[in-house]
Scaffold this active site. Structure first.
Site, mmCIF file in Angstrom:
data_model
loop_
_atom_site.group_PDB
_atom_site.id
_atom_site.type_symbol
_atom_site.label_atom_id
_atom_site.label_comp_id
_atom_site.label_asym_id
_atom_site.label_seq_id
_atom_site.Cartn_x
_atom_site.Cartn_y
_atom_site.Cartn_z
ATOM 1 N N HIS A 15 33.702 26.967 26.562
ATOM 2 C CA HIS A 15 33.508 25.877 27.505
ATOM 3 C C HIS A 15 33.586 26.424 28.933
ATOM 4 O O HIS A 15 33.659 25.671 29.894
ATOM 5 C CB HIS A 15 34.573 24.797 27.296
ATOM 6 C CG HIS A 15 34.359 23.970 26.065
ATOM 7 N ND1 HIS A 15 34.342 24.513 24.795
ATOM 8 C CD2 HIS A 15 34.127 22.644 25.906
ATOM 9 C CE1 HIS A 15 34.133 23.539 23.908
ATOM 10 N NE2 HIS A 15 33.998 22.407 24.558
ATOM 11 N N ASN A 16 33.555 27.756 29.048
ATOM 12 C CA ASN A 16 33.693 28.445 30.323
ATOM 13 C C ASN A 16 32.305 28.859 30.828
ATOM 14 O O ASN A 16 31.640 29.691 30.211
ATOM 15 C CB ASN A 16 34.594 29.680 30.137
ATOM 16 C CG ASN A 16 34.866 30.414 31.429
ATOM 17 O OD1 ASN A 16 33.950 30.698 32.191
ATOM 18 N ND2 ASN A 16 36.127 30.736 31.666
ATOM 19 N N LYS A 19 31.837 32.651 31.499
ATOM 20 C CA LYS A 19 31.668 33.476 30.297
ATOM 21 C C LYS A 19 30.258 33.322 29.743
ATOM 22 O O LYS A 19 29.634 34.296 29.308
ATOM 23 C CB LYS A 19 32.709 33.103 29.244
ATOM 24 C CG LYS A 19 32.633 33.955 27.983
ATOM 25 C CD LYS A 19 33.745 33.643 27.000
ATOM 26 C CE LYS A 19 35.092 34.127 27.496
ATOM 27 N NZ LYS A 19 36.142 34.002 26.450
ATOM 28 N N ASP A 75 37.371 36.996 21.210
ATOM 29 C CA ASP A 75 38.802 36.833 21.423
ATOM 30 C C ASP A 75 39.302 38.164 21.948
ATOM 31 O O ASP A 75 38.897 39.232 21.458
ATOM 32 C CB ASP A 75 39.523 36.452 20.127
ATOM 33 C CG ASP A 75 40.882 35.813 20.421
ATOM 34 O OD1 ASP A 75 40.910 34.837 21.190
ATOM 35 O OD2 ASP A 75 41.906 36.277 19.897
ATOM 36 N N SER A 76 40.132 38.117 22.952
ATOM 37 C CA SER A 76 40.566 39.369 23.580
ATOM 38 C C SER A 76 42.001 39.260 24.039
ATOM 39 O O SER A 76 42.558 38.164 24.146
ATOM 40 C CB SER A 76 39.652 39.717 24.755
ATOM 41 O OG SER A 76 39.639 38.667 25.712
ATOM 42 N N ASP A 169 44.907 42.647 34.598
ATOM 43 C CA ASP A 169 44.186 43.770 35.215
ATOM 44 C C ASP A 169 44.990 44.529 36.272
ATOM 45 O O ASP A 169 44.897 45.758 36.347
ATOM 46 C CB ASP A 169 42.876 43.283 35.842
ATOM 47 C CG ASP A 169 41.793 43.016 34.808
ATOM 48 O OD1 ASP A 169 42.052 43.232 33.610
ATOM 49 O OD2 ASP A 169 40.690 42.584 35.206
ATOM 50 N N HIS A 194 36.898 46.948 27.371
ATOM 51 C CA HIS A 194 36.940 46.608 25.953
ATOM 52 C C HIS A 194 35.779 45.692 25.575
ATOM 53 O O HIS A 194 35.207 45.827 24.491
ATOM 54 C CB HIS A 194 38.272 45.923 25.633
ATOM 55 C CG HIS A 194 38.669 44.844 26.589
ATOM 56 N ND1 HIS A 194 38.763 45.046 27.952
ATOM 57 C CD2 HIS A 194 38.975 43.525 26.403
ATOM 58 C CE1 HIS A 194 39.120 43.924 28.559
ATOM 59 N NE2 HIS A 194 39.247 42.983 27.643
#
Length: 209
Positions: A15-16, A19, A75-76, A169, A194
């Protein structure tokens, strides 16, 4: 050979808007049109998995089944060696404010502080190695799926440095570098991250020769 995605419409289980734009730009050269689960009004499923792969697959399957189209989810998170892989799948949860910590939302500085505090309790010689992980799950409405795992190894530093990144980060220094992810130019970070590793594997298998 894993099933090929081919050109056409792909639902991104998010929903972003940011992204969606990022993933759409990566897949557009391969003839893939990306739309978000949010734009289709699809609900966000509960992420009840205990691994990145499980949670990514939960999201991808839910979007594929609800839309009738192929769907991609990611997923991260961060795993810290000295913390037995934590925060892992709870990476974002560690940034969620409790009722006594202010207004609802995510406080990443607080999350970084939690990690550092736990490392400090282990002494000055603690192992500070860590890795960012990204798992992509590609699912079709008939139940078939493919998983692509990426990672970026590095070490944690303190205090936080840099303003270019987000999340953890500012305390993550990728292997072979001296700057944190938040001090590295975004385009350079995206080349070694990644997420870049996971997407390179997806593109190679789905669109390679």
């Amino acid at each position: 050979m894993t099933r090929r995605l081919g050109s056409g419409t792909l639902v991104i289980a998010t929903h972003n808007a940011g992204k969606l734009k990022e993933i759409g730009a990566l897949l557009e050269p391969h003839g893939v049109k990306c739309i978000s689960a949010g734009s289709l009004g699809l609900p966000e499923p509960a992420e009840t998995g205990t691994t990145f792969a499980q949670n990514a697959l939960i999201k991808a399957r839910a979007a594929a089944e609800a839309s009738g189209l192929a769907a991609l989810a990611d997923d991260s998170g961060l795993s810290v060696a000295a913390l037995d892989g934590r925060p892992g799948v709870y990476t974002a949860d560690w940034a969620e404010r409790q009722w006594f910590e202010g207004a609802p939302g995510r406080d990443w500085y607080m999350a970084m502080g939690k990690v550092e505090g736990m490392l400090a309790e282990k002494g000055t010689e603690v192992d500070r190695t860590a890795a960012f992980h990204c798992v992509l799950a590609l699912a079709w409405p008939d139940g078939e799926y493919a998983i692509y795992e990426g990672r970026c190894d590095g070490a944690l530093t303190w205090p936080p440095r840099g303003t270019l990144g987000f999340g953890y980060d500012p305390v993550f220094v990728p292997a072979g570098r001296t700057q944190t992810f938040a001090e590295i130019a975004p385009e350079e970070k995206h080349a070694i991250s990644h997420r870049a590793d996971a997407f390179a594997k997806l593109v190679a298998e789905q669109f390679g020769g």
